[in-house]
Scaffold this active site. Sequence first.
Site, PDB file in Angstrom:
ATOM      1  N   SER A 171       0.704  -1.144   0.070  1.00  0.00           N
ATOM      2  CA  SER A 171      -0.044   0.013   0.053  1.00  0.00           C
ATOM      3  C   SER A 171       0.775   1.114   0.118  1.00  0.00           C
ATOM      4  CB  SER A 171      -0.916  -0.118   1.354  1.00  0.00           C
ATOM      5  OG  SER A 171      -1.851   0.839   1.207  1.00  0.00           O
ATOM      6  N   HIS A 375      -7.427  -5.420   0.585  1.00  0.00           N
ATOM      7  CA  HIS A 375      -6.636  -4.808   0.898  1.00  0.00           C
ATOM      8  C   HIS A 375      -5.555  -5.283   2.214  1.00  0.00           C
ATOM      9  CE1 HIS A 375      -4.253  -0.997  -0.182  1.00  0.00           C
ATOM     10  NE2 HIS A 375      -4.113  -0.750   1.024  1.00  0.00           N
TER      11      HIS A 375
END
Length: 405
Positions: A171, A375
């Site tokens: 990320s 995620h």
Amino acid sequence: MNAALSKKMSVLFWSLILLCLHGAIDVFGITPDVLEDASLSPFELLMKYGYPGETHKVTTPDNYILTAHRILRPGAIPVLLVHGLFDTSATWLIMGPDKGLGYMLYDAGYDVWMANCRGNTYAKEHKIYKVFEERFWDFTFHEMGIYDLPATIDYALNNTGFSQLHYIGHSQGTLSFWIMGSERPDYMEKIILMQAMAPIAYFKNTWSPIILFLGSTRFTSILLNDLIGSSEFLPNQRLTSMFNEQLCGAPITRTVCESWLFIMLGFDEKQLNQTMLPVIMGHAPAGASTKQIIHFGQIRSLGGMHQFDYGMLDNLRRYGSISPPKYNFKSVTAKVGLNYGQNDLMAAVKDVRLLRDELPNVIDDNLIDYRWWNHLDFIWAIDAKELLWNRMLDHMQTYDKDVKS
């Protein structure tokens, strides 16, 4: 009440909320061992599970002091792991020796370095500023890319005798790498292979409510920055309240929205080991600056990755133009593997493919073959090793023969 007990109670409180919402676990089955891991530092986790841990202090050119954690394997090729937003080096360890990427890479024969970027739990020191001063928090992921990553890379290479290392980012740990490549392109020669998990560069197709709110217009982020200034991002600050009022009006929704980590990243219940939620919530969220959060919104409002937008007049003074400069992905010449999921609220498939088309040296384009991969799954999924990490390890070993020592 001592600090350790207070932290454990806070961890249990948030975990109980999440578990009750999902109704999937007997909360009285949480073991003392799980609660202990929630309050242990990365070094303490390594010691507990019998791995050779070290703690290092890395000083950046602008005087931030970052803690790096290492699983020591002298003479082995180094690999640097860089966490995402609200996260720390602990993220590579908290799932335990059988489910943590840090342990897996060490067991595969690597010298594992785990970075911490400014503002998180293990990077709240500065040679001049105190953590309660506004100047300490005057940063975004731009400074991570131009200062934190180069300093940590140099430190790891200087301490291992190698001239190159592997890089794995999650990320925010990917977008700070793109910034390093854009602004410090000489560092691309120091990377054997960069593997991006949930790579971020665009938010044109994101479904993250927080990003949609922060990036609703260009002036939203500028106004928020003027109102809030630079400070530590905490759940009870004005930015959170504004978001809750806009998107989390119903009582049950508000309860979920107050857990920033999960509203940003989403759930994949089949891949989340829910008995480990107390450990997760004991280590995350781990701190960030308000300016950093606002900069995330600007990725959407500006249509891509630019330096921080201060408004036309301040931009003109700082950058010599009314708009902030765009980062140059063509300068990211290191070999890159892109790994992304179909159910990722932040790193949407279409956005990752926009990035892919701009990077000059993509060696792997991996849309993970699991419909609900999100995620969080890149770092904490039950089947992460089988669905992703083994593939990444294969790529690392393929390029190890070209390593310059």
